[in-house]
Scaffold this active site. Sequence first.
Site, PDB file in Angstrom:
ATOM      1  N   ASP A  35      -4.752   4.500  -4.006  1.00  0.00           N
ATOM      2  CA  ASP A  35      -6.072   4.734  -4.325  1.00  0.00           C
ATOM      3  C   ASP A  35      -6.212   6.172  -4.882  1.00  0.00           C
ATOM      4  O   ASP A  35      -5.378   6.921  -4.633  1.00  0.00           O
ATOM      5  CB  ASP A  35      -6.855   4.826  -3.259  1.00  0.00           C
ATOM      6  CG  ASP A  35      -7.130   3.180  -2.469  1.00  0.00           C
ATOM      7  OD1 ASP A  35      -6.692   2.634  -3.012  1.00  0.00           O
ATOM      8  OD2 ASP A  35      -7.869   3.347  -1.481  1.00  0.00           O
ATOM      9  N   HIS A 181      -1.957   6.293  -1.451  1.00  0.00           N
ATOM     10  CA  HIS A 181      -2.711   7.084  -2.622  1.00  0.00           C
ATOM     11  C   HIS A 181      -1.816   8.000  -3.420  1.00  0.00           C
ATOM     12  O   HIS A 181      -0.646   8.462  -3.204  1.00  0.00           O
ATOM     13  CB  HIS A 181      -3.577   8.164  -1.640  1.00  0.00           C
ATOM     14  CG  HIS A 181      -4.293   7.592  -0.671  1.00  0.00           C
ATOM     15  ND1 HIS A 181      -4.114   7.280   0.457  1.00  0.00           N
ATOM     16  CD2 HIS A 181      -5.942   7.527  -0.919  1.00  0.00           C
ATOM     17  CE1 HIS A 181      -5.209   6.876   0.992  1.00  0.00           C
ATOM     18  NE2 HIS A 181      -6.238   6.925   0.346  1.00  0.00           N
TER      19      HIS A 181
END
Length: 211
Positions: A35, A181
């Site tokens: 992400d 991430h």
Amino acid sequence: MTLRPKKMQLLRWLPKTVVLTRGPSRGKAIYLTFDDGPHPDHTPALLDLLRAHDARATFFLIGREAERYPRLAERIVAEGHQLGNHSYNHPAFHALSHDQQWEEIVRTERVLTSIDGRTQHRFRPPRGVFSPALALRFACSRRNLAYWSYDSLDYQGRAPTDLAEQLRQRPPSAGEVLLMHDDSDCSRHMLAELLPEWRGMGFTFPPLPAF
């Protein structure tokens, strides 16, 4: 925080047409997802690592960052990874109206389509927050919200070696969708340790399946 949050375990009971938390387990697949990118300092090195281990992933991009760094987003696609939608500005979704939420999604879809040519992308809500109305709208369009089953905790500010050891103690299983991430170097350092080990255990690393 736990690697398999209780909320994700509860979401597994919803139909996969509404929320996706796991992928197919055939081939001992583990689904790496990232992400908050693309990030000019961290995404290139992460892509280098994935390529070295013949791993593919799904990158849930923030629309404004994909607009800011289109060549980096294009590289993600060129190297066999999949793009996902993570909203345009990564706002607090609970503070937005339904129409504002949808505009965040649609605006990012236009950006992603200009990069990979696909008209629909999996959507992961910022911070995992969604309303029943949003889930229903996706289900009615035969799409689902893309969640995860396994949280790497790479956003906690802990040492990557400590996090990697925690994942070794409770390793993922086939079909798990891993939340990571690429707006820091934590996930890259974790995976530098874990990918060779997981590959040695027979796991494969495809992107999330298409709709």
